[in-house]
Design an enzyme around this catalytic site. Structure first.
Site, PDB file in Angstrom:
ATOM      1  N   ARG A  91      19.797   4.576  74.574  1.00 24.73           N
ATOM      2  CA  ARG A  91      20.531   4.591  73.322  1.00 24.73           C
ATOM      3  C   ARG A  91      21.129   3.191  73.160  1.00 24.73           C
ATOM      4  NH1 ARG A  91      25.185   6.031  73.360  1.00 24.73           N
ATOM      5  NH2 ARG A  91      25.144   7.873  74.419  1.00 24.73           N
TER       6      ARG A  91
ATOM      7  N   TYR B 175      16.468   4.050  45.099  1.00 25.65           N
ATOM      8  CA  TYR B 175      15.654   4.929  45.997  1.00 25.65           C
ATOM      9  C   TYR B 175      16.396   6.349  46.070  1.00 25.65           C
ATOM     10  CZ  TYR B 175      13.407   7.042  49.837  1.00 25.65           C
ATOM     11  OH  TYR B 175      12.788   7.682  50.663  1.00 25.65           O
TER      12      TYR B 175
ATOM     13  N   ASP C 191      18.552  -3.885  50.064  1.00 30.39           N
ATOM     14  CA  ASP C 191      17.207  -3.236  50.467  1.00 30.39           C
ATOM     15  C   ASP C 191      16.125  -3.945  50.098  1.00 30.39           C
ATOM     16  OD1 ASP C 191      15.118  -1.394  50.841  1.00 30.39           O
ATOM     17  OD2 ASP C 191      16.411   0.399  50.193  1.00 30.39           O
TER      18      ASP C 191
ATOM     19  N   LYS D 249       7.629   1.557  55.806  1.00 31.86           N
ATOM     20  CA  LYS D 249       6.688   1.102  54.852  1.00 31.86           C
ATOM     21  C   LYS D 249       5.863   0.034  55.269  1.00 31.86           C
ATOM     22  CE  LYS D 249       9.253   4.516  52.697  1.00 31.86           C
ATOM     23  NZ  LYS D 249      10.207   4.038  51.990  1.00 31.86           N
TER      24      LYS D 249
HETATM   25  C1  LIG Z   1      11.751   4.724  51.914  1.00 35.53           C
HETATM   26  C2  LIG Z   1      12.796   4.147  51.424  1.00 35.53           C
HETATM   27  C3  LIG Z   1      14.048   4.215  51.871  1.00 35.53           C
HETATM   28  C4  LIG Z   1      14.279   4.994  53.187  1.00 35.53           C
HETATM   29  O1  LIG Z   1      13.829   4.809  54.314  1.00 35.53           O
HETATM   30  P1  LIG Z   1      13.084   5.960  55.317  1.00 35.53           P
HETATM   31  O2  LIG Z   1      12.486   5.208  56.385  1.00 35.53           O
HETATM   32  O3  LIG Z   1      12.342   6.892  54.532  1.00 35.53           O
HETATM   33  O4  LIG Z   1      14.462   6.743  55.842  1.00 35.53           O
HETATM   34  C5  LIG Z   1      14.958   3.332  51.614  1.00 35.53           C
HETATM   35  N1  LIG Z   1      14.677   2.415  50.528  1.00 35.53           N
HETATM   36  C6  LIG Z   1      13.620   2.406  49.971  1.00 35.53           C
HETATM   37  C7  LIG Z   1      13.424   1.335  48.674  1.00 35.53           C
HETATM   38  C8  LIG Z   1      12.483   2.994  50.414  1.00 35.53           C
HETATM   39  O5  LIG Z   1      11.139   3.044  49.781  1.00 35.53           O
END
Ligand SMILES: *Cc1c(COP(=O)(O)O)cnc(C)c1O
Length: 379
Positions: free
Chosen positions: A46, A98, A170, A195
């Protein structure tokens, strides 16, 4: 070192015991100690794991940062940032965030006394209007999901510095190949690694990168204390994915442009949202802070009819109807009923997420096939 070289080599060293050129999957929860406190830097997975460690160093390097931390999902990474705050602290964020980020802010952290303001960040005066002495975090997403709005990271960084607040970005949509927020004055970069960084739609993961020692200490303390870490196998898959990030992104950008331009010529389509268009309201900012415009596109249909939109997303054959984005394969989605269903309709529509809005994650297939697929679905 340039991007492609870093993507392939940063954080990765041949295994000392065998010479294996690829970082092994250290599928272990614990590490043997020679004596109490005498170990090789790893005690419990962890807290630290060599496969994860290699990935954390790699992601930090491609974001031009010093410290990286990986989490079980993008939302777990966001969770870590908000846990750096205290009750009474205020956060300013975008009004077309998001959906999952909006949900964790509103339904998890608001009840612990953290106050969230959602404003249209394309205009910095909207941010300046709500900044006050309690503002501790400015949370930027750019390009935004799904409206592809662009927020000026440098302008936000100036506001954050003046307010003594942390600026977090982000960077999921742009990826470090197209945009490096730390170089533009951000303190923290966040990724949904799920992503583009993973890139093959086979892992759920999140990451944070910072160059600030103090933030890094908190980040690792919370990562270990809350325990939302990512697994060794997943770390391996993402290390492998990132090795082709630069090549994939080049193709995502090329295909994105071809598909976006095609959509503007279609008689049934009303608006097309893609930051590479000169007519995009913040194209100049996008040009300033991004090295390309990516493969994420949204568009609306003339008449703004829900049924029409649902039919189009059902009819494509190559574009698969699915949540998520950033994989090698093209996906199509309907934000109002999918990713943004958790946002109240009136708030969602104010930011442009109307019933006929369709979002594309343009993959790296052949652009001609993608255009043909959309053409048939729209007919
Ligand atoms: C998918 C996404 C998230 C969240 O991420 P997860 O891996 O699904 O928890 C946050 N911000 C953006 C812009 C995203 O596309």
């Amino acid at each position: 070192m340039k991007f492609g070289t870093k993507a392939i080599h940063a954080g990765v060293h041949p295994d000392e015991s065998t010479g294996a050129i690829m970082t092994p999957i250290y599928q272990t929860s614990t590490y043997v100690q020679e004596g109490v406190g005498k170990h090789k830097g790893y005690e419990y997975s962890r807290t630290q794991n060599p496969t994860r460690h290699a990935l954390e160093k790699n992601i930090a390097a491609i974001e031009n940062g010093k410290f990286g931390a990986c989490f079980g999902s993008g939302l777990a990474a966001i969770d870590c940032v908000i846990k750096m705050l205290n009750p009474g602290d205020e956060v300013i964020s975008t009004n077309d965030l998001y959906g999952g980020s909006y949900r964790i802010f509103k339904t998890i952290f608001e009840k612990y006394g953290i106050i969230f303001h959602f404003v249209d960040m394309q205009d910095r005066f909207n941010v300046e209007a709500v900044v006050n002495s309690k503002t501790k975090l400015i949370w930027v997403e750019t390009p935004t999901n799904p409206m592809m709005n662009i927020v000026d990271i440098e302008a936000m960084s100036k506001i954050a510095k003046r307010a003594g607040a942390v600026l977090a970005v982000d960077n999921t949509f742009a990826t470090p190949y197209l945009q490096n927020p730390l170089d533009l004055g951000a303190d923290i970069v966040m990724h949904s690694v799920t992503k583009y960084l993973g890139g093959h739609s086979d892992v759920v993961m999140g990451a944070l990168v910072t160059s600030c020692d103090e933030i890094a200490r908190e980040m690792y303390r919370i990562q270990n204390s809350s325990g939302a870490v990512t697994a060794p196998m997943d770390s391996f898959l993402v290390l492998r994915g990132i090795k082709t990030l630069h090549l994939r992104m080049q193709r995502h950008c090329e295909n994105g442009e071809k598909v976006a331009r095609y959509l503007t010529t279609h008689p049934k389509i009303d608006k097309v949202y893609w930051p590479g268009f000169e007519s995009h309201p913040n194209h100049e900012v996008a040009k300033k802070q991004m090295r390309g415009f990516g493969g994420m596109i949204s568009f609306t249909l003339k008449g703004n009819n829900l049924e029409d939109a649902l039919l189009v997303v059902k009819k494509t054959q190559i574009f698969a109807l699915a949540e998520s984005l950033g994989g090698v394969e093209s996906l199509i989605g309907h934000p109002a009923t999918m990713t943004h269903a958790s946002i109240p309709k009136d708030i969602r529509e104010q930011s442009g997420v109307v019933d006929s809005l369709i979002r594309l994650s343009v993959g790296i297939e052949d652009a001609e096939d993608l255009i043909e697929d959309l053409n048939l679905a729209l007919a």
